[in-house]
Design an enzyme around this catalytic site. Structure first.
Site, PDB file in Angstrom:
ATOM      1  N   ARG A 295       0.803  -1.696  -0.197  1.00 11.49           N
ATOM      2  CA  ARG A 295       0.180  -0.122  -0.325  1.00 11.49           C
ATOM      3  C   ARG A 295       1.142   1.069   0.162  1.00 11.49           C
ATOM      4  NH1 ARG A 295      -4.758  -2.084   4.070  1.00 11.49           N
ATOM      5  NH2 ARG A 295      -5.744  -3.159   2.582  1.00 11.49           N
ATOM      6  N   TYR A 439      -6.204  -1.682  -7.153  1.00  9.17           N
ATOM      7  CA  TYR A 439      -5.409  -2.594  -5.910  1.00  9.17           C
ATOM      8  C   TYR A 439      -5.230  -2.475  -4.803  1.00  9.17           C
ATOM      9  CZ  TYR A 439      -1.156  -1.694  -9.281  1.00  9.17           C
ATOM     10  OH  TYR A 439      -0.024  -0.554  -9.146  1.00  9.17           O
ATOM     11  N   GLU A 440      -4.959  -2.835  -4.350  1.00  8.35           N
ATOM     12  CA  GLU A 440      -4.251  -3.074  -2.864  1.00  8.35           C
ATOM     13  C   GLU A 440      -5.405  -2.292  -1.867  1.00  8.35           C
ATOM     14  OE1 GLU A 440      -1.802  -4.875  -1.969  1.00  8.35           O
ATOM     15  OE2 GLU A 440      -0.778  -5.332  -4.233  1.00  8.35           O
ATOM     16  N   GLY A 441      -6.632  -2.723  -1.831  1.00  6.10           N
ATOM     17  CA  GLY A 441      -7.539  -2.777  -0.658  1.00  6.10           C
ATOM     18  C   GLY A 441      -8.415  -0.870  -2.266  1.00  6.10           C
ATOM     19  N   GLN A 446      -9.446   1.798   2.270  1.00  8.76           N
ATOM     20  CA  GLN A 446      -8.508   2.591   3.442  1.00  8.76           C
ATOM     21  C   GLN A 446      -9.259   3.621   3.155  1.00  8.76           C
ATOM     22  OE1 GLN A 446      -5.097   1.319   2.283  1.00  8.76           O
ATOM     23  NE2 GLN A 446      -6.223   0.194   0.769  1.00  8.76           N
TER      24      GLN A 446
END
Length: 598
Positions: A295, A439-441, A446
């Protein structure tokens, strides 16, 4: 064709004059990172990014990766560039010296990550994913696993991936179906399908070490039953050489909007041999080590793509002749004035520049926090740095990627119709930047993480890690003749709004979680603006101090820095007022419409 020049001077200013990196020579890795060595690293990094990796950016976009019977071929020139990158030791810059790394500070690794993204975002994902896998094995692996995998991942001989997403589950990993059957020898047989696996199969390395989330039968339901496994593409023998092909195969690669030079794969696991990484049913704890690193890496991608888009937009704005300035002709010897004379073009450029320079300082501060959390001799300092980093991570990932995308879009706007044409490269930057918000959440996740987990943690202890030093900075500098009026006072007003918003979200969220959810995106942006304002105030203070001491030949650079900072304070930071109003409006108008009415 787009061009790129690494922002070495700006990086040097942040490292030396704002963060005072030289003050931490007592920490492991910093004593070796002398000013001369750092300067050499920055120079050599700029050289390989500008001369070797950036020229492949459009090549990778236009050729993409090729899939044939389970094999993936990367674009022409990628493997040769990767070999040069590895030969230069860049893959192990911040890795532990015990396993062949150079042990340099993580803050320096963040600099290289930004340059890599600006030069070629798709290319940079290959070593980037490997470093994330290295971090997870380094943090949670046993000694045998570390010896078996880390040296060749650090050298770049082997790559790494993270395997989370499945066709039936994305963010809600408790729904995953991939299974891990225990075997008599202590290994597991992994069966299932993972999708959206960046760098999941390619021809750049001799082996790929997959980190795979799966469920051991009989474990707890949902996310509590997930474990993490090391699944090598090729089995690794006791002597470190490669053995038979494991039961993992690439079923296809995705046809995507952007990052065409990176292979995004469907991976099928059919009784593949895997080894438990960390504890049973504690897979998310180990995976979050990799995910949090990823992230932060994605946050830096927002800066990197915005920086290269900004640089090319500036060049175009200086050269493109269209119309005359509204205040009168500026270039009488030419048929028209360059479009940089127009206020709206300057507005877009300064929005980009003021974000990028503030974000770079904030990101490098986060990199320094990683070094403090891991290497500071005082346990209290390690805990404080780790908690502040945990608070900052969702904000950095979300806000930086959104504004990085905005910067790419603004650059395209400055190009006008030419920005829509492939040869100029702006449309590629827009396409490439878009994935970082997903991506990555996804960024909405977040924001929920920030208000739902980080904000209430320890009854606001993480938030105080940020607020207390900022409050002290304001007290110390409110009457400063150089920065008080232009920087500290605007920051003070926005900080007060942030405090009000924090109290509102905490209080109303306890009464009704929808209130926190409705406020989350705006709260994250408000937090980000205040954090950027803090960085700008610190940079302004450093710039004035350096000017007062003779500027060391950088007077023009420092004066430009101050003008850019004043723009941020006057034209961007006031958005905190409208964000506070949106937060205080509550959730009623968001939630009252029936789902069927949409």
């Amino acid at each position: 064709m787009p061009t790129y020049r690494a922002p070495v001077q700006d990086v040097r200013f942040v490292l030396n004059d704002v963060l005072h990196m030289n003050n931490y020579a007592n920490l492991p890795g910093f004593s070796e990172a002398s000013p001369d060595l750092v300067e050499a690293v920055l120079g050599e990094a700029a050289k390989i990014m500008e001369e070797v990796i950036q020229p492949l950016n459009q090549v990778g976009d236009q050729q993409g990766c090729k899939f044939d019977a389970g094999k993936v071929t990367t674009p022409k020139g990628f493997k040769e560039a990767y070999d040069k990158f590895c030969a230069g030791g860049w893959t192990g810059l911040t890795a532990d010296t015990e396993y062949g790394g150079q042990g340099m500070p993580h803050v320096l690794g963040f600099v290289i990550s930004e340059m890599m993204t600006s030069a070629n975002m798709a290319f940079g994902m290959y070593p980037g994913l490997t470093h994330g896998a290295y971090e997870a094995i380094y943090a949670h692996g046993n000694d045998e696993q570390k010896r078996a995998y880390l040296p060749k991942m650090i050298s770049g001989e082997w790559a790494g991936t993270m395997n989370l997403t499945e066709p039936n589950c994305g963010t809600d990993l408790g729904l995953m179906r991939t299974k891990a059957e225990p075997q008599p020898d202590g290994s597991y047989k992994i069966t299932g399908t993972k999708i959206f696996i960046s760098a999941g199969e390619h021809d750049m390395t001799s082996n790929i070490i997959h980190l795979v989330l799966a469920k051991i039968p009989g474990g707890p339901e949902g996310i509590k039953g997930v474990s993490l496994f090391i699944v090598p593409k090729f089995m690794v023998k006791a002597d470190g050489t490669l053995g038979a092909r494991n039961g993992v195969a690439c079923g296809s690669i995705e046809h995507k909007m952007g990052i065409h030079g990176n292979s995004t794969c469907v991976l099928n696991y059919d009784n593949a041999v895997g080894y438990l990484l960390g504890e049973k049913h504690k897979g998310m704890r180990a995976m979050f080590t990799m995910m949090n690193a990823a992230r932060l890496g994605v946050a830096i991608q927002g800066i990197g793509i915005g920086e290269v888009a900004y640089q090319n937009a500036v060049t175009y704005a200086r050269e493109r002749l269209q119309g005359r300035a509204i205040t009168g002709t500026k270039s009488p010897d030419k048929p028209a004035d360059p479009i940089i004379v127009h206020p709206d073009v300057r507005r877009m450029l300064l929005d980009m520049r003021s974000f990028l320079e503030g974000a770079r300082a904030l990101a490098l501060w986060a990199g320094l926090l990683i070094d403090f959390a891991r290497k500071h001799p005082d346990e209290g300092e390690r805990v404080a740095a780790d908690e502040l980093l945990a608070l900052l991570t969702p904000m950095l990932k979300s806000y930086f990627t959104e504004r990085g995308y905005d910067a790419a879009s603004w650059a395209q706007q400055i190009y006008g119709g030419h920005g829509y044409i492939r040869e100029h490269g702006m449309e590629q930057f827009v396409r490439d930047a878009r994935i970082a918000m997903l991506y990555e959440g996804a960024n909405g996740i977040q924001a929920l993480d920030l208000v739902g987990r980080k904000l209430p943690q320890g009854y606001g202890r993480l938030l105080r890690r940020f607020m207390h030093p900022l409050d002290q900075f304001l007290r110390d500098n409110m009457t400063d003749a150089k920065i008080g009026k232009d920087f500290v006072q605007p920051l003070f007003k926005s900080f007060a709004r942030f405090q009000t918003a924090s109290a509102f979200v905490a209080e109303q969220g306890l009464k009704n979680p929808d209130e926190a959810g409705a406020a989350s995106a705006d709260y994250l942006k408000l937090f980000a603006l205040v954090a950027l304002g803090y960085m700008w105030a610190r940079m302004a203070k450093a710039a004035h101090e350096k000017l007062a001491s003779g500027a060391n030949g950088e007077q023009g650079f420092l004066e430009t820095k101050l003008v850019t900072g004043r723009y941020f304070m006057e034209r961007v930071l006031p958005d905190t007022a409208s964000l506070l109003a949106r937060i205080q409006a509550g959730s009623r108008t968001i939630m009252e419409l029936d789902a069927a009415a949409f």
